[in-house]
Scaffold this active site. Sequence first.
Site, PDB file in Angstrom:
ATOM      1  N   LYS A 125       5.619  23.212 -51.947  1.00 44.54           N
ATOM      2  CA  LYS A 125       4.397  22.406 -51.835  1.00 44.54           C
ATOM      3  C   LYS A 125       3.411  22.797 -52.932  1.00 44.54           C
ATOM      4  O   LYS A 125       2.646  21.961 -53.423  1.00 44.54           O
ATOM      5  CB  LYS A 125       3.774  22.579 -50.450  1.00 44.54           C
ATOM      6  CG  LYS A 125       4.540  21.873 -49.316  1.00 44.54           C
ATOM      7  CD  LYS A 125       3.791  22.044 -48.003  1.00 44.54           C
ATOM      8  CE  LYS A 125       4.262  21.180 -46.850  1.00 44.54           C
ATOM      9  NZ  LYS A 125       5.654  21.079 -46.542  1.00 44.54           N
ATOM     10  N   GLU A 209      -5.502  24.372 -47.622  1.00 43.90           N
ATOM     11  CA  GLU A 209      -6.047  23.015 -47.724  1.00 43.90           C
ATOM     12  C   GLU A 209      -7.245  22.885 -46.813  1.00 43.90           C
ATOM     13  O   GLU A 209      -7.318  23.547 -45.778  1.00 43.90           O
ATOM     14  CB  GLU A 209      -4.984  21.977 -47.296  1.00 43.90           C
ATOM     15  CG  GLU A 209      -3.905  21.798 -48.321  1.00 43.90           C
ATOM     16  CD  GLU A 209      -2.863  20.751 -47.935  1.00 43.90           C
ATOM     17  OE1 GLU A 209      -2.935  20.180 -46.832  1.00 43.90           O
ATOM     18  OE2 GLU A 209      -1.965  20.522 -48.770  1.00 43.90           O
ATOM     19  N   GLU A 298       2.799  15.990 -49.899  1.00 44.96           N
ATOM     20  CA  GLU A 298       4.089  16.543 -50.336  1.00 44.96           C
ATOM     21  C   GLU A 298       5.037  15.390 -50.612  1.00 44.96           C
ATOM     22  O   GLU A 298       4.759  14.240 -50.260  1.00 44.96           O
ATOM     23  CB  GLU A 298       4.685  17.453 -49.253  1.00 44.96           C
ATOM     24  CG  GLU A 298       5.074  16.716 -47.983  1.00 44.96           C
ATOM     25  CD  GLU A 298       6.108  17.459 -47.151  1.00 44.96           C
ATOM     26  OE1 GLU A 298       6.720  18.419 -47.635  1.00 44.96           O
ATOM     27  OE2 GLU A 298       6.327  17.039 -45.998  1.00 44.96           O
ATOM     28  N   ASN A 300       9.113  14.320 -49.979  1.00 46.24           N
ATOM     29  CA  ASN A 300      10.396  14.644 -49.357  1.00 46.24           C
ATOM     30  C   ASN A 300      11.499  13.985 -50.171  1.00 46.24           C
ATOM     31  O   ASN A 300      11.547  12.764 -50.293  1.00 46.24           O
ATOM     32  CB  ASN A 300      10.430  14.168 -47.905  1.00 46.24           C
ATOM     33  CG  ASN A 300       9.452  14.955 -47.038  1.00 46.24           C
ATOM     34  OD1 ASN A 300       9.257  16.158 -47.247  1.00 46.24           O
ATOM     35  ND2 ASN A 300       8.813  14.301 -46.099  1.00 46.24           N
ATOM     36  N   ARG A 302      14.588  13.107 -50.000  1.00 46.21           N
ATOM     37  CA  ARG A 302      15.736  12.800 -49.126  1.00 46.21           C
ATOM     38  C   ARG A 302      15.435  11.515 -48.395  1.00 46.21           C
ATOM     39  O   ARG A 302      14.364  10.945 -48.526  1.00 46.21           O
ATOM     40  CB  ARG A 302      15.899  13.919 -48.104  1.00 46.21           C
ATOM     41  CG  ARG A 302      14.606  14.144 -47.319  1.00 46.21           C
ATOM     42  CD  ARG A 302      14.786  15.104 -46.161  1.00 46.21           C
ATOM     43  NE  ARG A 302      13.528  15.617 -45.647  1.00 46.21           N
ATOM     44  CZ  ARG A 302      12.807  15.054 -44.688  1.00 46.21           C
ATOM     45  NH1 ARG A 302      13.203  13.931 -44.141  1.00 46.21           N
ATOM     46  NH2 ARG A 302      11.683  15.591 -44.279  1.00 46.21           N
TER      47      ARG A 302
HETATM   48  P1  ADP Z   1       5.705  19.151 -43.416  1.00 46.97           P
HETATM   49  O1  ADP Z   1       6.421  19.644 -44.629  1.00 46.97           O
HETATM   50  O2  ADP Z   1       5.845  20.042 -42.263  1.00 46.97           O
HETATM   51  O3  ADP Z   1       6.014  17.722 -43.152  1.00 46.97           O
HETATM   52  P2  ADP Z   1       3.107  18.183 -44.359  1.00 46.97           P
HETATM   53  O4  ADP Z   1       2.295  18.827 -45.418  1.00 46.97           O
HETATM   54  O5  ADP Z   1       3.796  16.936 -44.713  1.00 46.97           O
HETATM   55  O6  ADP Z   1       4.154  19.254 -43.825  1.00 46.97           O
HETATM   56  O7  ADP Z   1       2.181  17.943 -43.105  1.00 46.97           O
HETATM   57  C1  ADP Z   1       2.679  17.530 -41.870  1.00 46.97           C
HETATM   58  C2  ADP Z   1       1.533  17.013 -40.997  1.00 46.97           C
HETATM   59  O8  ADP Z   1       0.551  18.034 -40.780  1.00 46.97           O
HETATM   60  C3  ADP Z   1       0.744  15.880 -41.602  1.00 46.97           C
HETATM   61  O9  ADP Z   1       1.358  14.634 -41.378  1.00 46.97           O
HETATM   62  C4  ADP Z   1      -0.590  16.004 -40.901  1.00 46.97           C
HETATM   63  O10 ADP Z   1      -0.548  15.464 -39.613  1.00 46.97           O
HETATM   64  C5  ADP Z   1      -0.749  17.501 -40.769  1.00 46.97           C
HETATM   65  N1  ADP Z   1      -1.505  18.008 -41.921  1.00 46.97           N
HETATM   66  C6  ADP Z   1      -0.995  18.453 -43.084  1.00 46.97           C
HETATM   67  N2  ADP Z   1      -1.977  18.830 -43.921  1.00 46.97           N
HETATM   68  C7  ADP Z   1      -3.138  18.624 -43.274  1.00 46.97           C
HETATM   69  C8  ADP Z   1      -4.522  18.834 -43.605  1.00 46.97           C
HETATM   70  N3  ADP Z   1      -4.891  19.341 -44.770  1.00 46.97           N
HETATM   71  N4  ADP Z   1      -5.451  18.512 -42.676  1.00 46.97           N
HETATM   72  C9  ADP Z   1      -5.090  18.016 -41.482  1.00 46.97           C
HETATM   73  N5  ADP Z   1      -3.823  17.804 -41.122  1.00 46.97           N
HETATM   74  C10 ADP Z   1      -2.842  18.100 -41.991  1.00 46.97           C
HETATM   75  P1  ADP Z   2      10.521  13.225 -41.747  1.00 46.94           P
HETATM   76  O1  ADP Z   2       9.682  13.889 -42.801  1.00 46.94           O
HETATM   77  O2  ADP Z   2      11.708  12.505 -42.259  1.00 46.94           O
HETATM   78  O3  ADP Z   2       9.681  12.491 -40.827  1.00 46.94           O
HETATM   79  P2  ADP Z   2      10.702  15.557 -40.112  1.00 46.94           P
HETATM   80  O4  ADP Z   2       9.597  16.305 -40.748  1.00 46.94           O
HETATM   81  O5  ADP Z   2      10.532  15.101 -38.723  1.00 46.94           O
HETATM   82  O6  ADP Z   2      11.214  14.374 -40.991  1.00 46.94           O
HETATM   83  O7  ADP Z   2      12.009  16.429 -40.213  1.00 46.94           O
HETATM   84  C1  ADP Z   2      13.265  15.874 -39.991  1.00 46.94           C
HETATM   85  C2  ADP Z   2      14.221  16.961 -39.660  1.00 46.94           C
HETATM   86  O8  ADP Z   2      14.351  17.839 -40.746  1.00 46.94           O
HETATM   87  C3  ADP Z   2      13.796  17.814 -38.500  1.00 46.94           C
HETATM   88  O9  ADP Z   2      14.952  18.215 -37.825  1.00 46.94           O
HETATM   89  C4  ADP Z   2      13.104  18.977 -39.170  1.00 46.94           C
HETATM   90  O10 ADP Z   2      13.103  20.093 -38.333  1.00 46.94           O
HETATM   91  C5  ADP Z   2      13.948  19.149 -40.402  1.00 46.94           C
HETATM   92  N1  ADP Z   2      13.226  19.668 -41.564  1.00 46.94           N
HETATM   93  C6  ADP Z   2      12.378  18.999 -42.353  1.00 46.94           C
HETATM   94  N2  ADP Z   2      11.951  19.771 -43.358  1.00 46.94           N
HETATM   95  C7  ADP Z   2      12.552  20.963 -43.217  1.00 46.94           C
HETATM   96  C8  ADP Z   2      12.537  22.203 -43.953  1.00 46.94           C
HETATM   97  N3  ADP Z   2      11.827  22.365 -45.047  1.00 46.94           N
HETATM   98  N4  ADP Z   2      13.275  23.217 -43.494  1.00 46.94           N
HETATM   99  C9  ADP Z   2      14.023  23.053 -42.387  1.00 46.94           C
HETATM  100  N5  ADP Z   2      14.102  21.928 -41.672  1.00 46.94           N
HETATM  101  C10 ADP Z   2      13.380  20.896 -42.069  1.00 46.94           C
HETATM  102 MG    MG Z   3       5.680  16.141 -44.369  1.00 44.44          MG
END
Ligand code: ADP
Ligand code: ADP
Ligand code: MG
Length: 667
Positions: A125, A209, A298, A300, A302
Amino acid sequence: MSRFATAPNPIRSLLVANRGEIAVRVIRTARALGLRTIAVYSDADAGAPHVRAADEAVRIGPASAAESYLNIDAILAAARATGADAIHPGYGFLSENAGFVRACDAAGITFVGPSADAVAAMGSKIAAKRIAAEHGVPTVPGYHGDDQSPETLAREAERIGYPVLIKASAGGGGRGMRAVHKAEEFSSALSAAQAEATSAFGDGSVLLERFIGRPRHLEVQVVGDAHGNIVHLFERDCSVQRNNQKVIEEAPAPNLTPAAREALQDAALRLARAIGYTSAGTVEFIMEEGSAEPFFLEMNTRLQVEHPVTEEITGVDLVEWQLIVAAGLPLPLAQAQIHARGHAIEVRLAAERADQGFAPAIGRFVRVGPVEGMRLDTGIADGSEVGLHYDSMLAKAIAWAPSRAEAVARLSAGLARLPVLGTPTNQAFLKDCLARPDFAQARATTRFLPENFPEGWAPEPRALARVRALAAAFWMWGPGGGAAATPLHARTGFRVMGARRPARVELDVSDDYGTAKLALIRGPEGASAEVEGETLPLTLPSGEGWVHEGLPVFSLRDGDTVHLAHDALALSAQVGLAIEIDSLAKVEGAGSGALTAPLPGLVTQVAVRPGDRVAQGATVLQMEAMKLVHTLAAHAAGTVAAVHCAAGDTVRAGALLVEITPDEEED
Ligand code: ADP
Ligand code: ADP
Ligand code: MG
């Protein structure tokens, strides 16, 4: 010959390095395109739907993900053994593992996804936010520097202003995030976050953040090919989340100004171009409520869980496009040829106790689907067992309609008609979410759940009472019903057919949501149930065509358990006659010396053996029923003539358990 066989990177066979619904879904498209498909499976998944869906299947290890679906060597060995040309990683597991992409490259197997460099760049990230910022993509204000010392991070947190969010740079799936509300809490939160990140993701780096209070989660689907084409396929809104993981997703994002929509699409394309992105990917943003300025979160690299909503509005099969790109072919459509039509919404069905803080549920499904009127991407089928080795997500229900309101209605109607019996899921919770005015009016932020269910979710009391009453009715009057099975049938005066006066029977029901006492009433006017002082009219079981209040009732008897679902609420119940246990045992045993099970239950202890002498009142056995322990005692002194059960047996109501010959009957 297929276009894939003659492509620059020929693909004739595809190994899917995943499980569950996404493996099934990828195999579906690959087969439709004429590719030979190969599934891989762990010991927990032998016989799983994805294994049955593929042309071939290879065992890759024991149940634990680390030894199977994350085992790069085992997966590559399976690919070599089956002569697979390409590997599709699905999502999760190895899908964002640059080392896996390199290993595929080295083995001469096509990875269906972007380059190892793109995966590596976006997998951090920190790195992703830097690249985004360098290319003029607005990022969430914060700190994403290399200096990871506690002093620097604390100073940066102060500069950003509390509350701040500490995030694991390598995190994903909503894990590895911690909100800090006050400066005093920062240093302990930081050390916990770093330790968590190291153990969960093998990398302790964090970024900071500004914690945004009520944001929307918006994201853009992009696809690039090896010929320099990059297009977007519009955006999705995934604001309804629990623990930072998506629960409901839709496309297009409702309630968005044209300027905000354009800003999202521009930013996503700029980032994808900056890294020369090939394959399908998703650029994620959050946008503060009331703002029109999205911030990059971020990328993804995939296929996303929620990709079907984009497929539904564009008519594009994203797995097909991934395969086209991986084969080295150009994208079939240019940006101007991609159009969005109507609205699509998806819900994630999970084996979860929505009523218990979303704790995972385990068990066996006895009946799953099918359903008409919506798309169901599922990884489970009748007989599937779910354990704790993998993610709790089971299936996705997706509905498309010309307008958002119609899509909500179709999805809701589809959920109400979808049978999922045997193990608790979040199905009723999902349907309740769709019914909330905040959702109906497209006002959801990531605070949707805490704001709409401040005490947590629980089944609506009337809905629960109705399903319990139906379960009791099925137990009593369904095929192989309890009315006939119980020795009390005659004594209660309860008749299945042709009673003149209303007959009434008191029952105890014990199910996933607790226990309840209810009465079934059957008379010339029809049947009804009394639950907690309320009378509910009942429709009688009639096999597959059983309909109650306009919705199908799904029912199944499995030993002493009744599985029943109506209007998206499913439960597995033990039903029995509400009888005083001691008096029953006495009445039943009188004269004959026979001890029968007063309720369906589990024998926990048998205290006697044939030939034993027993005194009057001596404990003969114990059983558990309706979550209570019941002791069955000898009603008269005598000799044990026969024992028909053992500890651990599940017994039906009325089952003969022990026979005692009373002393006076002995010669
Ligand atoms: P992940 O890799 O786990 O998907 P993300 O950075 O995409 O992590 O964040 C997942 C979720 O966490 C976001 O969809 C949002 O709901 C919450 N989130 C992430 N960053 C923030 C932020 N700076 N403030 C509030 N909520 C956040
Ligand atoms: P999406 O971003 O497609 O909505 P999710 O955040 O819900 O997906 O993640 C989809 C699946 O991938 C879940 O089973 C989650 O636990 C797994 N996953 C996503 N990112 C990671 C990561 N960085 N490491 C391990 N598992 C991950
Ligand atoms: Mg995410």
